[in-house]
Design a protein around this motif. Structure first.
Motif, PDB file in Angstrom:
ATOM      1  N   HIS A 188       0.830  -1.210   0.000  1.00 52.35           N
ATOM      2  CA  HIS A 188       0.000   0.000   0.000  1.00 52.35           C
ATOM      3  C   HIS A 188       0.858   1.252   0.000  1.00 52.35           C
ATOM      4  N   HIS A 189       1.910   1.279   0.822  1.00 50.53           N
ATOM      5  CA  HIS A 189       2.752   2.463   0.904  1.00 50.53           C
ATOM      6  C   HIS A 189       3.488   2.731  -0.400  1.00 50.53           C
ATOM      7  N   GLY A 190       3.779   1.673  -1.150  1.00 53.31           N
ATOM      8  CA  GLY A 190       4.407   1.869  -2.449  1.00 53.31           C
ATOM      9  C   GLY A 190       3.523   2.641  -3.397  1.00 53.31           C
ATOM     10  N   VAL A 191       2.211   2.462  -3.280  1.00 56.30           N
ATOM     11  CA  VAL A 191       1.267   3.212  -4.114  1.00 56.30           C
ATOM     12  C   VAL A 191       1.254   4.680  -3.698  1.00 56.30           C
ATOM     13  N   VAL A 192       1.416   4.945  -2.420  1.00 52.54           N
ATOM     14  CA  VAL A 192       1.492   6.326  -1.941  1.00 52.54           C
ATOM     15  C   VAL A 192       2.754   7.003  -2.475  1.00 52.54           C
ATOM     16  N   GLY A 193       3.810   6.202  -2.691  1.00 53.88           N
ATOM     17  CA  GLY A 193       5.036   6.756  -3.260  1.00 53.88           C
ATOM     18  C   GLY A 193       6.297   6.453  -2.494  1.00 53.88           C
ATOM     19  N   LEU A 194       6.158   5.821  -1.311  1.00 51.14           N
ATOM     20  CA  LEU A 194       7.322   5.449  -0.523  1.00 51.14           C
ATOM     21  C   LEU A 194       7.001   4.183   0.251  1.00 51.14           C
ATOM     22  N   SER A 195       7.651   3.094  -0.118  1.00 50.33           N
ATOM     23  CA  SER A 195       7.419   1.810   0.534  1.00 50.33           C
ATOM     24  C   SER A 195       8.223   1.738   1.825  1.00 50.33           C
ATOM     25  N   LEU A 196       7.540   1.756   2.944  1.00 52.74           N
ATOM     26  CA  LEU A 196       8.230   1.694   4.234  1.00 52.74           C
ATOM     27  C   LEU A 196       9.008   0.384   4.409  1.00 52.74           C
ATOM     28  N   PRO A 197       8.432  -0.791   4.077  1.00 50.90           N
ATOM     29  CA  PRO A 197       9.211  -2.019   4.228  1.00 50.90           C
ATOM     30  C   PRO A 197      10.461  -2.043   3.353  1.00 50.90           C
ATOM     31  N   LEU A 198      10.338  -1.554   2.120  1.00 52.20           N
ATOM     32  CA  LEU A 198      11.494  -1.541   1.234  1.00 52.20           C
ATOM     33  C   LEU A 198      12.555  -0.568   1.734  1.00 52.20           C
ATOM     34  N   LEU A 199      12.149   0.614   2.173  1.00 51.54           N
ATOM     35  CA  LEU A 199      13.106   1.571   2.711  1.00 51.54           C
ATOM     36  C   LEU A 199      13.806   1.003   3.935  1.00 51.54           C
ATOM     37  N   ARG A 200      13.064   0.327   4.789  1.00 49.83           N
ATOM     38  CA  ARG A 200      13.682  -0.292   5.978  1.00 49.83           C
ATOM     39  C   ARG A 200      14.764  -1.284   5.567  1.00 49.83           C
ATOM     40  N   GLU A 201      14.482  -2.094   4.534  1.00 55.24           N
ATOM     41  CA  GLU A 201      15.457  -3.076   4.073  1.00 55.24           C
ATOM     42  C   GLU A 201      16.708  -2.403   3.512  1.00 55.24           C
ATOM     43  N   LEU A 202      16.519  -1.349   2.709  1.00 52.47           N
ATOM     44  CA  LEU A 202      17.664  -0.651   2.133  1.00 52.47           C
ATOM     45  C   LEU A 202      18.523  -0.014   3.223  1.00 52.47           C
ATOM     46  N   LEU A 203      17.876   0.618   4.186  1.00 52.67           N
ATOM     47  CA  LEU A 203      18.624   1.226   5.285  1.00 52.67           C
ATOM     48  C   LEU A 203      19.358   0.168   6.107  1.00 52.67           C
ATOM     49  N   SER A 204      18.725  -0.976   6.287  1.00 52.78           N
ATOM     50  CA  SER A 204      19.362  -2.060   7.037  1.00 52.78           C
ATOM     51  C   SER A 204      20.641  -2.515   6.357  1.00 52.78           C
ATOM     52  N   GLU A 205      20.629  -2.551   5.024  1.00 57.43           N
ATOM     53  CA  GLU A 205      21.841  -2.942   4.288  1.00 57.43           C
ATOM     54  C   GLU A 205      22.973  -1.953   4.501  1.00 57.43           C
ATOM     55  N   LEU A 206      22.626  -0.715   4.837  1.00 55.27           N
ATOM     56  CA  LEU A 206      23.642   0.305   5.119  1.00 55.27           C
ATOM     57  C   LEU A 206      23.989   0.364   6.603  1.00 55.27           C
ATOM     58  N   GLY A 207      23.413  -0.539   7.386  1.00 52.12           N
ATOM     59  CA  GLY A 207      23.691  -0.559   8.813  1.00 52.12           C
ATOM     60  C   GLY A 207      22.919   0.478   9.598  1.00 52.12           C
ATOM     61  N   VAL A 208      21.766   0.899   9.050  1.00 53.22           N
ATOM     62  CA  VAL A 208      20.920   1.881   9.740  1.00 53.22           C
ATOM     63  C   VAL A 208      19.626   1.198  10.154  1.00 53.22           C
ATOM     64  N   PRO A 209      19.485   0.783  11.399  1.00 52.18           N
ATOM     65  CA  PRO A 209      18.235   0.161  11.837  1.00 52.18           C
ATOM     66  C   PRO A 209      17.102   1.167  11.870  1.00 52.18           C
ATOM     67  N   TRP A 210      15.931   0.722  11.455  1.00 50.36           N
ATOM     68  CA  TRP A 210      14.776   1.633  11.385  1.00 50.36           C
ATOM     69  C   TRP A 210      14.514   2.319  12.717  1.00 50.36           C
ATOM     70  N   ARG A 211      14.677   1.573  13.806  1.00 47.35           N
ATOM     71  CA  ARG A 211      14.373   2.142  15.135  1.00 47.35           C
ATOM     72  C   ARG A 211      15.242   3.351  15.458  1.00 47.35           C
ATOM     73  N   SER A 212      16.440   3.425  14.834  1.00 47.98           N
ATOM     74  CA  SER A 212      17.341   4.539  15.115  1.00 47.98           C
ATOM     75  C   SER A 212      16.868   5.848  14.495  1.00 47.98           C
ATOM     76  N   LEU A 213      15.891   5.769  13.563  1.00 53.46           N
ATOM     77  CA  LEU A 213      15.383   6.957  12.895  1.00 53.46           C
ATOM     78  C   LEU A 213      14.132   7.519  13.548  1.00 53.46           C
ATOM     79  N   ARG A 214      13.500   6.728  14.389  1.00 48.85           N
ATOM     80  CA  ARG A 214      12.211   7.153  14.948  1.00 48.85           C
ATOM     81  C   ARG A 214      12.382   8.341  15.855  1.00 48.85           C
ATOM     82  N   THR A 215      11.552   9.342  15.638  1.00 47.69           N
ATOM     83  CA  THR A 215      11.564  10.533  16.480  1.00 47.69           C
ATOM     84  C   THR A 215      10.330  10.586  17.376  1.00 47.69           C
ATOM     85  N   SER A 216       9.429   9.612  17.199  1.00 45.16           N
ATOM     86  CA  SER A 216       8.216   9.561  18.047  1.00 45.16           C
ATOM     87  C   SER A 216       7.735   8.131  18.160  1.00 45.16           C
TER      88      SER A 216
END
Length: 216
Positions: A188-216
């Motif tokens: 669904h998010h891919g239709v909006v224009g930004l896939s959250l699961p895919l972005l999480r996977e890409l960031l994980s490959e760079l060593g950036v865990p999703w939880r480290s980005l959360r501000t709330s």
């Protein structure tokens, strides 16, 4: 904590990230999309839609990354660029030029399906001390969308809102166009224009865990 920079002026992408607890900085690229695609076609041959959105997402992310490279406060920055296109009857459909184009597009799409492709590209600008990898990578989310078989009056009423003129494919799933989308197959998010699961996977490959980005 890493800082995410969104290389997009899309309110929907920004809202999607915020809804997931991430508030990025927004830096809009000045990429000439037609030129980028023309150059890529000259180098690689005809691009399919999934590759075209990835090429544009990469260009946007890398252009913004180049803007930030000389900044003194970019030591913890990760940049993400995105682009979306609708593939319908084997043809790429972007934002309609005017209301009449949007109207004709909806008349052809109603009761049928298309594929919404959203390219994502991530550039790691973090310093070594911040865990930076210097990596740059991307991928495309593709979701099949079934459009409702709406009548001409319904189409005209939707076009009159102005919303279809500002979005790829002349529709939204998270706004006024939502009632006219019967179902989807994919993210669904891919239709909006930004896939959250895919972005999480890409960031994980760079060593950036999703939880480290959360501000709330």
């Amino acid at each position: 904590m890493p800082r995410l920079v969104l290389a997009s002026q899309s309110p929907a992408r920004l809202a999607t990230l915020k809804s997931a607890g991430v508030t990025p900085e927004v830096v809009v690229s000045g990429v000439d999309e037609d030129k980028v695609l023309a150059d890529a076609t000259e180098r690689f041959g005809e691009l399919d839609p999934a590759d075209a959105v990835l090429v544009l997402a990469q260009a946007k992310a890398e252009e913004v990354a180049s803007q930030l490279e000389d900044a003194r406060d970019n030591a913890d920055v990760v940049v993400v660029g995105c682009d979306s296109m609708l593939e319908f009857d084997g043809v790429v459909v972007g934002k309609p030029a005017d209301a009449e184009v949007a109207r004709e597009r909806w008349r052809s799409m109603r009761g049928r399906k298309g594929v919404l492709h959203s390219g994502h590209w991530v550039v790691d600008l973090r310093d070594d001390d911040a865990g930076g990898t210097g990596g740059t990578l991307g991928s495309t989310s593709s979701t099949t969308v079934w459009f409702a078989d709406i009548d001409d009056d319904e189409i005209d009423a939707y076009i009159a809102t102005g919303e279809p003129l500002h979005v790829a494919g002349a529709f939204t799933i998270d706004g006024l166009g939502g009632p006219y989308i019967e179902r989807i197959e994919g993210d669904h998010h891919g239709v909006v224009g930004l896939s959250l699961p895919l972005l999480r996977e890409l960031l994980s490959e760079l060593g950036v865990p999703w939880r480290s980005l959360r501000t709330s």
